[in-house]
Structures are given as structure tokens and as C-alpha cells.
Design a protein around this motif. Structure first.
Motif, short mmCIF file in Angstrom:
data_model
loop_
_atom_site.label_atom_id
_atom_site.label_comp_id
_atom_site.label_asym_id
_atom_site.label_seq_id
_atom_site.Cartn_x
_atom_site.Cartn_y
_atom_site.Cartn_z
N GLU A 546 0.21 -1.39 0.04
CA GLU A 546 -0.13 -0.13 -0.06
C GLU A 546 0.75 1.18 0.04
N GLU A 547 2.10 1.15 -0.88
CA GLU A 547 2.60 2.33 -1.19
C GLU A 547 2.09 3.69 -2.07
N VAL A 548 2.16 4.74 -1.87
CA VAL A 548 1.75 5.38 -2.23
C VAL A 548 3.04 5.90 -2.86
N TRP A 549 3.01 5.69 -5.14
CA TRP A 549 4.31 6.41 -5.83
C TRP A 549 4.07 8.07 -6.38
N LEU A 550 5.06 8.30 -6.42
CA LEU A 550 5.02 9.59 -7.41
C LEU A 550 5.53 9.80 -8.59
N PRO A 551 5.82 10.65 -9.35
CA PRO A 551 6.69 10.68 -10.67
C PRO A 551 7.60 10.99 -10.54
N GLY A 552 9.40 10.07 -10.48
CA GLY A 552 10.34 10.70 -10.92
C GLY A 552 10.63 10.74 -9.02
N GLU A 553 9.84 9.71 -8.04
CA GLU A 553 10.38 9.92 -6.85
C GLU A 553 11.43 8.27 -6.43
N SER A 554 12.69 8.65 -5.58
CA SER A 554 12.67 6.76 -5.73
C SER A 554 12.25 5.76 -4.68
N ASP A 555 11.38 7.20 -3.72
CA ASP A 555 11.03 6.00 -2.64
C ASP A 555 9.36 6.71 -2.43
N PRO A 556 8.70 5.71 -2.19
CA PRO A 556 7.27 6.07 -2.12
C PRO A 556 7.41 6.57 -0.68
N VAL A 557 5.34 7.88 -0.64
CA VAL A 557 5.47 8.75 0.42
C VAL A 557 4.46 6.82 0.72
#
Length: 666
Positions: A546-557
Motif C-alpha cells: 500500500e505504498e503511494v508512488w509519485l513520478p520521478g521519486e525513488s522512495d514511496p510516500v
């Protein structure tokens, strides 16, 4: 946030024996209680590299500031101590079930001089026999009303009882013989208690022997020509049977069992319990819980057993407890249950027969309870507003995303690839704007390319319709025309919606959610960038953690475990997945149903049925002449020739044969 290495015990300090441990935060509050067969082995698992821990476990160990433990002699003692500490400290990271509603029980106050039968809610009290719980209080009152004819125990409150005792006159129930009137001395305290105990025995399921005794007494009264007494006993037997009919017979007469079933997702779990006594369902209850800690199905079952039987007297523990998964290990839990009951308790998973069928029913109730809980939670306006605000804060948006669109890809081993788009506005599903896509030209399980195509098609339609103010564009292949409609349809210009905005794809979202991680998010962002769409945010929700990923980010929110924002994103993602699966299964069933006549151009369903009705089968139709096909109503010579040519093209070619030898040639 604390570093676990700062409070890690020194090597050799932790004993290898069974015990219970407590994690405390910087304010000395207990945040987690656990038990272990080997304290050294279990606690060492918490102090490994943080990246190797489950995210929820990592959150717990970084919130804690110290750990302490207590050594016990056996695993059963560890189970008992763990339960008592959870009740005492209420740790935030332990699974805590809460009732999804308040269930009433039928209670008999055997701790009083004159026991009373009544509806009771809330925590159980010592010396009181409980039956149920029931779904509704009126069901208890109906049952008691039928039984009072045979077991006229006291049902009045303490005030009414005291007043009747003072004036020497019973209440109305005493006059109509539905109470033995112990308040006026009509029966002694001993006689009234014996009556209450018979009432409890009957409610506990020991009904057969009592009914047989009543029938014997009725026959004896009839033989002695005491017909009035015999008639009264006959009416008593009928009243008891009516009371028994209110509880469905589901298992063998002697079966006393509790069936526990679970329905769970990544964030929550629902538990449903059926109480079977004497082969009949005597009660039902349900709980829900947030998964604050990383817990398996077996762990959820163990927590449910602790909560269900921790406060029960021995009479409340049945001879058999049926569960969806056994605790790990099951022996200490079974021994603990046996100690509470005073005799052996069978703890097992039903595999076949009536008990397996009843467990399926309990599982279905658990699934419905979880769905109802989610619906109630999503329908609350305040909760939805908080969820949208949390999403905006976590993703760095300027305002709450009032319109969210979510995309999901579905296929069967790379075949029949389809996609879905679901729309949520103000935190609620807007099903009239759902869309589905058929994806052609991709071979294999390429979810990333499929996501790029679908998002691109959606926003190309948005740009085209934005340019055509007041007009609708021709539907692009694969875009459904209305809600859950099929793909590959064309449209003509039409009106706008009642609120004045263009229909279909002309209304842009504030947030696009894709089902997947970094690759899917990058594909969606790339498709939007190629079209110049830079005012719509994109994120992805990965199923595993249940990780939230954003474009260009190496770590999830990582949204907080109890976050309403995470709950809303999960619900949007699950709805997109459901919608895609439904479409994909529909297409698969259609392809299975296709027959040879589907390939004949210009042949509709009516004429296909006419051909099959006339010839009886496609095989006979293949051998028919054009003149014979023309005999079918609605078929001219040109259509008959088309049918014959199409079927001939589908027929397998006959093998070449050497006419001299009869040998089949390659």
C-alpha cells in the motif's frame, strides 16, 4: 523517531525461554505487547535492518524507545499474560477488535436471590448466565415470552419487584401466570431458582430430554383422565417447540460449537461469529479492526479467540471452535481454551460436510460486514473531507482533489487486454462516468505500455473535446460511450449534462491514480507530458505494501496506517480493479461463446437461429447446398452463397491421397 539500535538489548541479555514482551515509547506508554516461545529469537527479529522489516513493524520499532520482557514457564502462561496486558495497557499497535454494533444478549441473573431474565448489553458480569448474542432485542423478548409459559421466572425490574413485595400483590405477569410471583411468596427462593436453572438449561440447548419429560407427563395425565392438566402440558410443549423453531437447525442435535470467519483486506478485517448450541444457531456477533500491526490470518484468529473467550466463564466456551486458520502454534491456544472450559476443546479448521458449509455462510456474513463497514465509513461527509485533505497534503497538491480518476489494466495471460477508468467525485463513486477500454496490438503482459496507451487516449479525448466547445467528437476505438458500455462505438453530436459541462472525457480530474508502482506511474506521466498536460497530478498505489508512488521519486510516500486518505485511495484502486476484471471476464465469455456462424458477414442473431433451427447443427449446414439454404425463411441466393463460402473457408482442408496406393500425402 527513535533508532532501534539505541535501545537494543545487549547480546546474551534476552533469555531463550517463553515470555511476554512490551515495547514502550519515549513517554513510557506501552505501544505493543507480544508473546514468544523464545524471547531471544523473537526480539532479535525486531532489531534487524529497518529496510528488511514490514513497514508497519518498522513504524512500531521506530516509535518505541525501550523494550522489556517477563519470563514465564509455558506458552499457555504467555498467552494468558499477553491477554491481560493487552486489556490493561490497550497498546496502539496491537489488533483490537471493536463491535460493529452493540449486540444484546439474554441474561439470567443467577447472582441474585430471585434470578431475573432480561435483555442485557455491555460487558459481562460475574454470576450472570448469558445466551446469544442476538441480532435484535425484540428477538430476545419474543423468545422469553414463549418460554415464560413453561418457565415463569421473574422478568421485572428491581423497583417493580420491591413495590409488589411491599403491597403483597403481583404484577400483571403474575396474574396471567407468566411469572411464578416470588415477590408475594407464591414460590420459595429455592423453587424459583430451580425454575431459573431449568430455563438456562433449555436455552443452553438441552431441549430434547426436557421435551420428552413433558410428553411423558402429558400422556400420564391423559391416562389418569386429568385432561385439563394434559391440555396445559400440550400447550407448554407447543410453546417450547415454537421457541425452538426461531433458531435454525444447522448441525447435529448434540453439537455445541462456535464458528469464526474472517474477511480482510490490507487495512481492515471483519470477524463474524456464529454460536451453535444443541445444533441450532443461538446467536451471532461481529467485530471489525484496523490492521495497525503486520498480522497474518492466523494472528487475527488468535486475537479474536482471546477477545471472545478472555472474559467468558467456562460455560461460554463450547466443546468445538471452528476457525479459518489455526494459530501458530495451535496447541497453547487449545490448552488455554480447555483450561477456561474445564475440559478439552477441539480447535480446528473444517474441511468438509455440514460444518464446512456453515463456515462458508459465516464467511459470507463476514464479507458483507466488511463491505457495509466500508460503505458507512465512505458515506460520512466529514470523513471524506478529511481523506481528500490528507491526500492533498501527502502529494503536495495546492487543493483537495475533488475529482479522482483511477486506471487499471486486466488481461488473461497476455490475452484480451482491457483497461478500466473509474471516477470518484467528492470522495464518492460516480459510476455514470466510468469508462472501459479495449487494448489491441500488444503481445504479452505489458502493463506499462498498456497504461501509457490508455492514459494517452483518455487525455487526447479531453484535449479534442475541450477544443470543440459544445460538440462531441467521434468516439476513438476502444472508448466506451456510456458508463459501462462497450468499446469501438461512434457517437454523434449531442447535448451537455444538466450542470452544463460536456459529457464523457471533457471534464479533467485533479488527480490520476494508477494501479501499480514506479513503472506504471512513469508511463502515465509520460503520456500526459507528451500531450502537454501539466496541471493534473499523478500517483500510483502498489498493492503489496500500500505504498503511494509519485513520478520521478525513488522512495514511496507512506501514508499513516489509520489515514482516511490511504483508505480512500485503496477504495478507488479496488473499484478500478473490480471494474476491469468484470469487463475482462465478460469479453472472455463472449469469445468462448463465438461459433462458426459469427464469421459470416452480415448475418445477425435472428438469421443464425433460423439456420440452426432448420438444419439442426453447423455440421449439417456445412453439407447443405445453396438451394437448401435458400429454403430457410429470410435467405436469398446471395446470402446463401455468402454463408456457404464462409463455412467452406472455415472447414479444414481434406488431406491429399495417392489414388493408386491410398496413402495420405503430406
Amino acid at each position: 523517531m527513535a533508532d532501534p539500535s539505541s535501545y537494543r538489548p545487549k547480546p546474551g541479555e534476552i533469555p531463550p525461554s517463553p515470555g511476554v514482551y512490551r515495547f514502550r515509547d519515549e513517554h513510557r506508554r506501552v505501544i505493543y505487547v507480544g508473546k514468544a516461545k523464545s524471547l531471544r529469537q523473537r526480539l532479535s527479529s525486531y532489531f534487524q535492518d529497518i529496510s528488511g522489516l514490514h513497514p508497519r513493524t518498522a513504524t512500531m520499532v521506530t516509535t518505541a524507545a525501550s523494550v522489556e520482557w517477563t519470563v514465564v514457564a509455558t506458552e499457555v502462561e504467555a498467552l494468558q499474560l499477553e491477554y491481560s496486558w493487552i486489556k490493561e495497557f490497550d497498546p496502539r499497535f496491537n489488533v483490537k477488535y471493536r463491535d460493529d454494533k452493540s449486540y444484546p444478549s439474554l441474561a439470567v441473573t443467577l447472582n441474585e436471590e430471585f434470578p431475573r431474565a432480561q435483555v442485557m448489553r455491555g460487558p459481562k458480569r460475574k454470576g450472570v448466565r448469558y445466551f446469544g448474542p442476538y441480532a435484535h432485542a425484540w428477538a430476545i423478548r419474543e423468545t422469553v415470552d414463549l418460554l415464560l409459559r413453561v418457565f415463569p421466572v421473574r422478568t421485572c425490574s428491581a423497583g417493580v419487584f420491591k413495590r409488589a413485595r411491599a403491597v403483597g400483590r403481583p404484577c400483571l405477569l403474575g396474574y396471567i401466570e407468566k411469572c411464578s410471583a416470588p415477590c408475594t411468596g407464591r414460590v420459595t427462593p429455592e423453587e424459583h431458582r430451580a425454575l431459573a436453572e431449568e430455563f438456562c438449561d433449555f436455552m443452553a440447548g438441552r431441549t430434547g430430554a426436557y421435551l420428552r419429560r413433558l410428553e411423558e407427563r402429558m400422556h400420564e395425565a391423559a391416562e389418569a383422565m386429568e385432561y385439563e392438566r394434559a391440555g396445559r402440558l400440550r400447550d407448554d410443549i407447543e410453546a417450547l417447540r415454537r421457541a425452538m423453531e426461531k433458531n435454525a437447525v444447522v448441525l447435529a442435535d448434540a453439537t455445541d460449537a462456535d464458528l469464526i470467519a474472517l474477511a480482510e483486506d490490507e487495512l481492515e478485517a471483519a470477524v463474524q461469529i456464529f454460536h451453535v448450541r444443541g445444533g441450532r444457531v443461538r446467536g451471532q456477533r461481529g467485530w471489525v479492526t484496523d490492521k495497525v500491526e503486520h498480522v497474518t490470518t492466523a494472528g487475527l484468529v488468535e486475537s479474536a479467540l482471546q477477545q471472545l473467550y478472555g472474559e467468558e466463564s467456562g460455560e461460554g466456551v463450547p466443546r468445538e471452535v471452528l476457525v479459518p486458520a489455526l494459530p501458530e502454534p495451535p496447541e497453547p491456544v487449545a490448552e488455554w481454551l480447555g483450561a477456561r472450559r474445564g475440559s478439552r476443546v477441539s480447535l480446528r479448521v473444517p474441511q468438509r460436510g455440514d460444518k464446512r458449509d456453515l463456515m462458508t455462510t459465516v464467511e459470507r456474513n463476514a464479507q458483507q460486514a466488511l463491505a457495509l463497514h466500508k460503505t458507512k465509513r465512505a458515506s460520512d461527509l466529514t470523513t471524506r473531507s478529511r481523506a481528500l485533505e490528507e491526500i492533498a497534503d501527502a502529494l503536495g497538491l495546492d487543493s483537495a482533489p475533488l475529482r479522482i480518476e483511477c486506471f487499471d489494466i486486466s488481461h488473461l495471460q497476455g490475452e484480451d487486454i482491457v483497461a478500466s477508468m473509474v471516477v470518484f467525485e467528492d470522495g464518492l463513486a460516480r459510476k455514470s462516468e466510468y469508462r472501459r477500454f479495449q487494448i489491441r496490438g500488444f503481445a504479452g503482459q505489458d502493463d506499462v505500455r498498456s497504461m501509457h496507451e490508455v492514459v494517452g487516449r483518455r487525455f487526447r479525448r479531453y484535449l479534442r473535446e475541450r477544443e470543440r466547445t459544445g460538440e462531441w467528437a467521434v468516439e476513438e476505438p476502444g472508448d466506451g460511450p456510456h458508463g459501462e458500455a462497450a468499446e469501438d462505438a461512434g457517437e454523434t453530436p449531442g447535448p451537455r449534462t444538466e450542470d452544463g459541462r460536456p459529457k464523457r472525457f471533457a471534464y479533467p480530474p485533479q488527480l490520476v491514480v494508477v494501479d501499480g508502482g514506479q513503472p506504471q506511474v512513469a508511463a502515465a506521466r509520460r503520456a500526459m507530458d507528451q500531450l502537454g498536460i501539466d496541471d493534473v497530478a499523478v500517483c500510483g498505489l502498489a498493492k503489496r505494501l500500500e505504498e503511494v508512488w509519485l513520478p520521478g521519486e525513488s522512495d514511496p510516500v507512506i501514508l499513516p496506517r489509520a489515514s482516511e486518505g490511504l483508505y480512500l485511495l485503496q477504495r478507488v484502486r479496488d473499484e478500478a480493479h473490480r471494474f476491469a476484471i468484470r469487463y475482462q471476464r465478460g469479453k472472455r465469455s463472449q469469445s468462448i461463446r463465438r461459433g462458426p456462424l459469427d464469421a459470416v458477414p452480415g448475418l445477425g442473431e435472428t438469421r443464425k437461429k433460423a439456420l440452426l433451427k432448420h438444419f439442426g447443427s453447423v455440421r449439417r449446414l456445412r453439407t447443405a447446398t445453396i438451394e437448401e439454404i435458400c429454403e430457410v425463411p429470410g435467405f436469398g441466393r446471395r446470402t446463401a452463397e455468402t454463408v456457404a463460402a464462409a463455412l467452406a473457408a472455415q472447414a479444414p482442408a481434406a488431406p491429399a491421397v495417392n489414388t493408386a496406393t491410398g496413402e495420405i500425402l503430406d
